[in-house]
Design a protein around this motif. Structure first.
Motif, PDB file in Angstrom:
ATOM      1  N   ILE A  60       0.854  -1.187   0.000  1.00  0.00           N
ATOM      2  CA  ILE A  60       0.000   0.000   0.000  1.00  0.00           C
ATOM      3  C   ILE A  60       0.895   1.245   0.000  1.00  0.00           C
ATOM      4  CG2 ILE A  60      -1.895   1.178   1.158  1.00  0.00           C
ATOM      5  CD1 ILE A  60      -2.380  -1.362   2.778  1.00  0.00           C
ATOM      6  N   PRO A  61       0.765   2.097  -0.987  1.00  0.00           N
ATOM      7  CA  PRO A  61      -0.058   1.922  -2.190  1.00  0.00           C
ATOM      8  C   PRO A  61       0.564   0.902  -3.132  1.00  0.00           C
ATOM      9  CG  PRO A  61       1.250   3.924  -2.368  1.00  0.00           C
ATOM     10  CD  PRO A  61       1.475   3.394  -0.976  1.00  0.00           C
ATOM     11  N   ALA A  62      -0.262   0.331  -3.988  1.00  0.00           N
ATOM     12  CA  ALA A  62       0.245  -0.604  -4.973  1.00  0.00           C
ATOM     13  C   ALA A  62       1.227   0.120  -5.888  1.00  0.00           C
ATOM     14  CB  ALA A  62      -0.911  -1.173  -5.795  1.00  0.00           C
ATOM     15  N   PRO A  63       2.387  -0.497  -6.155  1.00  0.00           N
ATOM     16  CA  PRO A  63       3.370   0.150  -7.034  1.00  0.00           C
ATOM     17  C   PRO A  63       2.912   0.118  -8.492  1.00  0.00           C
ATOM     18  CG  PRO A  63       4.140  -2.028  -6.381  1.00  0.00           C
ATOM     19  CD  PRO A  63       2.869  -1.782  -5.623  1.00  0.00           C
ATOM     20  N   LEU A  64       2.236   1.178  -8.913  1.00  0.00           N
ATOM     21  CA  LEU A  64       1.654   1.249 -10.244  1.00  0.00           C
ATOM     22  C   LEU A  64       2.025   2.563 -10.915  1.00  0.00           C
ATOM     23  CD1 LEU A  64      -1.983   0.161  -9.297  1.00  0.00           C
ATOM     24  CD2 LEU A  64      -0.249  -1.313 -10.341  1.00  0.00           C
ATOM     25  N   GLU A  65       1.988   2.556 -12.230  1.00  0.00           N
ATOM     26  CA  GLU A  65       2.093   3.809 -12.970  1.00  0.00           C
ATOM     27  C   GLU A  65       0.821   4.628 -12.716  1.00  0.00           C
ATOM     28  OE1 GLU A  65       4.680   4.797 -14.645  1.00  0.00           O
ATOM     29  OE2 GLU A  65       5.820   2.918 -14.435  1.00  0.00           O
ATOM     30  N   ASP A  66       0.928   5.931 -12.861  1.00  0.00           N
ATOM     31  CA  ASP A  66      -0.220   6.797 -12.617  1.00  0.00           C
ATOM     32  C   ASP A  66      -1.419   6.416 -13.486  1.00  0.00           C
ATOM     33  OD1 ASP A  66       1.220   8.175 -10.763  1.00  0.00           O
ATOM     34  OD2 ASP A  66       1.667   9.890 -12.063  1.00  0.00           O
ATOM     35  N   THR A  67      -1.151   6.012 -14.725  1.00  0.00           N
ATOM     36  CA  THR A  67      -2.254   5.645 -15.618  1.00  0.00           C
ATOM     37  C   THR A  67      -2.965   4.390 -15.124  1.00  0.00           C
ATOM     38  OG1 THR A  67      -0.654   4.455 -17.011  1.00  0.00           O
ATOM     39  CG2 THR A  67      -1.252   6.701 -17.667  1.00  0.00           C
TER      40      THR A  67
END
Length: 322
Positions: free
Chosen positions: A239-246
């Motif tokens: 948390i937060p999930a390691p993601l690109e903004d998109t």
């Protein structure tokens, strides 16, 4: 109300736990945690329990039946049902509260019933442009006509905490998987296996119509995030999930779209698989696990909203929305 006729200025909250479903024990843990976390300076908590047979118990653990429970509920200002699964999360307790004329924390009858029904949830999600796994609905009458051709996930239509859910990667495992699912429901969903990251999104609807989305949570497991993994501590939450903004934006938009289409209220956890083609909805929980260490409280804590404050917000919003 005290014995001298002086009204207690605190808000009286009925916290309901247990339930006549396979999620009884999980619900007891959630309800106990919620009741303990509500600020005693602000709230007078009335703890009610529904035992595994459906009998209502008063705060002392004595059977009071539905009539006695209603008498206790009518003395409260607001109901906070923490009953997961059928006979609780499916809208039944929201309906009881509505009939008793009491504000209730969380989703109402319609949203609870729709979200609990995984097949209905799929239809609603697809209608608003949110992808779901290809699948078929089976009943006892047509299960024999279903032929396994590729790996699938078998699950009861209306059950939670992964009870009765099986991954079938060979034809020989199909009958046992269907038996386990049909033991919990008279309708079973058979879905294609979706390859993707498991990411949860918590959405909180406010009385003014605004939506608050907590930081996303990624479930990291060695295989399927099933019943054992949910409660044995082997799963890792990021948390937060390691993601690109998109990717984050796509998940948040899809979660709010489904939340609104189902008509949810309060907080709901919307679970996805994030694939190369975008989010694929897994399920919606209108009353997810709610101990301090459960996913939703941890997601809001990551945004700076502590567990007791989240509960306070939910109760106040239920009273305001009334």
């Amino acid at each position: 109300m005290s014995g001298f006729g002086v009204r207690d200025p605190r808000t009286r909250v009925a916290v309901i736990g247990g339930g006549a479903s396979c999620e009884h024990d999980v619900s007891l843990a959630s309800a106990a945690s919620v009741a303990d976390a509500l600020d005693p300076a602000t709230y007078d908590v009335v703890r009610l329990t529904i035992d595994p047979h459906g009998t209502w118990l008063d705060p002392g653990g004595r059977p009071v039946g539905l009539t006695g429970a209603l008498c206790l509920l009518r003395r409260c200002d607001v109901v906070l049902p923490v009953v997961h699964g059928p006979h609780g999360e499916d809208g039944t307790l929201a309906a009881l509260s509505d009939l008793a004329g009491l504000p209730c924390v969380g989703s109402g009858v319609r949203a609870g019933a729709l979200a609990m029904d995984k097949w209905a949830t799929k239809l609603v999600a697809e209608a608003v442009g949110v992808a779901t796994a290809p699948g078929v609905l089976l009943t006892p009458a047509d299960r024999a006509a279903y032929a396994w051709t590729h790996p699938v996930v078998v699950k009861p239509v209306s059950a939670g905490s992964s009870h009765g859910v099986s991954l079938v990667d060979a034809a020989g495992g199909l009958d046992a998987a269907l038996d386990a699912a049909f033991a919990l429901d008279d309708r079973v969903l058979v879905e294609d296996v979706v390859v993707g990251r498991e990411v949860d999104v918590a959405v909180l609807g406010r009385p003014d119509g605004s939506r608050v989305v907590a930081p996303t949570l990624e479930v990291v497991t060695d295989g399927v995030f099933g019943l054992a993994e949910k409660y044995d501590g082997s799963a890792v939450f990021r948390i937060p999930a390691p993601l690109e903004d998109t990717g984050t934006k796509a998940l948040e938009d899809a979660a709010v779209r489904v939340y609104d289409a189902l008509g949810c209220a309060g907080v709901a956890r919307v679970d996805f698989f994030l694939t190369a083609d975008g989010p694929v909805l897994n399920e919606v929980n209108t009353m997810p696990g709610f101990t301090g260490q459960s996913q939703v409280p941890r997601m809001f804590a990551a945004a700076g909203l502590a567990y007791p404050d989240l509960l306070d917000l939910l109760v106040r919003d239920a009273l305001t929305g009334r």
